[in-house]
Structure formats: structure tokens, C-alpha cells
Enzyme design. Sequence first.
Site, PDB file in Angstrom:
ATOM      1  N   SER A  40       0.588  -1.219   0.080  1.00  0.00           N
ATOM      2  CA  SER A  40      -0.075  -0.042   0.015  1.00  0.00           C
ATOM      3  C   SER A  40       0.740   1.340   0.095  1.00  0.00           C
ATOM      4  CB  SER A  40      -1.081   0.071   1.330  1.00  0.00           C
ATOM      5  OG  SER A  40      -2.123   0.817   1.043  1.00  0.00           O
ATOM      6  N   ASP A 153      -5.217  -4.093  -2.078  1.00  0.00           N
ATOM      7  CA  ASP A 153      -4.487  -3.715  -1.065  1.00  0.00           C
ATOM      8  C   ASP A 153      -3.835  -5.076  -0.237  1.00  0.00           C
ATOM      9  OD1 ASP A 153      -3.275  -2.726   1.142  1.00  0.00           O
ATOM     10  OD2 ASP A 153      -4.672  -1.123   1.296  1.00  0.00           O
TER      11      ASP A 153
END
Length: 288
Positions: A40, A153
Site C-alpha cells: 500500500s 491492497d
Amino acid sequence: MEKRIALALGGGGVKGVAHIGILRRLEHHGFEIHALAGTSIGAIVGVLYGLGYKPNEIETLFVEFKQARLYGQMKGQEPSLLGLAGLTRRLNELIGTRTFADLKIPLIVTAAWVEYGREVYLHQGSLVDALLASIALPGVFPMRYINHMGLVDGGMLNPVPVEAARTLAEPNMPIVAAPLTPPLGVPASMERIILPRFVPRWLAERIKRTRLARIVDIFFLTQDMMNRANTNYHLAHSKPDLIIRPPVAHLNTLEKVDMRAIAEKGDEAIDASLPALLKLFEEKVAAQ
């Protein structure tokens, strides 16, 4: 004495700006980042650093790019609440068609394959594609397809990719993990409802006391709890040599923040951890 380390940078939205200060202060104290893994926001900071941007340059890029410009829907993207049209354009400006082969430091970007619930290590091909997969917060940002895998993610499965960093490290090289969540048992911030600045304080407080606001509060607190438990689980099993937690857990993932102030939290975390960092290398020398 060479002070070479492998670094795992955790995810957490704007909290990850602290990673800039971590890199800056490690350099200042003479540590060399030999290998990087990130998920991320940790992946974005790691890729920019791996391409040769200095920490201060990365900080300036974050400061100059307004958060409101991140979002927007793009034609042909997967369904999502916000979309990442602005960030996609900016990444293409900064990185373009460069691939993992262009990095100056070995690096792995992690993502999660939603269909099979598997962590995926991305280390070949387009850097922009890898980053857009790694930051694809489910439902909020669009899922990204790479090699026929629907990726989101990486922090959904593993918030701090220590094992990924370990695969790139030399034997006996210290592995340092930088999670962005506090451990379980530490009170979480109750300020989960973010209201526009023009809302008067008295009205904001009244809104936050409504039943709906309380329901949303509890939902986000539960998500925070699960994320912290997930982080603790992975850290306990991957056993990094040192865990450095910048004091940013009070921030919300997409909150509007002072980027320079958050980056400085990373500087502070390294200075506080310096004796422990140096001890890693003293023990290494003593063992030889």
C-alpha cells in the site's frame, strides 16, 4: 562497520508518510537499505526510494500533490467508491513505463489475490501497475488485474511484509519492520468521523453524538481492531529483528494531514530506536 538492513514498510494510508522520515533518518545515521518490501502506501514510498528519489524529494512530492486530486473514476476501471484517476496520472508522470528492473534496490510490492485469499509478491513488470494493485483498498479503490489475478491492497492479508523483505536480504542481515498500527491493548482513537472544516464545532460535536455516528464509530473501531490483530499475528510469526512504530496510529487512513509533520514522526521513531538498531550490529560483530 557496514550497517546494511532489509526494511518492511507497512500499509495504512496517510500514516505511511512517516515512512519518509524513517528512510531519511536511517540514511542520516549511516544505515544502508539493502532490500525493501512494502504494501500500500509503504509500496509507494519504497518504489520512489528504490528509483533513486531522496527522502526529502519524496516528502516534497507528497506535500505538493493535494489529497483531493487523488480520486476520480476512470473509464474501464473496476467498480469502486472513489477511484484513483488523479493518483494514476501522477504515478505515470513520476514513474511512467519503468519496471522493477529499473530499481536501484531490490524490492517487492505485495498485494492480495481476492479470489484465492493469497498474498502475492510483485517483483517484475510495470511499477505503476504493481502500486495500483497494492493500494486498491477494497470497495474504495478499484481492484487491479495483473496476470489474470484480481488484486487488492496487500495490507488486507499482511499489513507488514516482513517475509517478503527477508527473501531479498543477505544471510544474517537484520530485518526491520515498520508497522503503522499500535499493538492490541492500546486504546484506539475514537475520532473516526471526519467532518468538513466549515462545520461549526458545536454542530460537529452534536453530529458525532447521534446514533448513526456511533454505529459508524463502532464499525471503524472494529476494523481497526482486526487490522491490529492481523498485524500482531504476522509480526509474531515473521519475527523481524526490530519493530519500529512511528506514533501515527491516531490518524485515519484517508485523513487530510500535514505531510511534513507526519514525515517527522518517522524521524522521531528512528531516533528513539537508534540504540536498538545499533545493538543489532554490535551483536552481529560479536558473533563473528
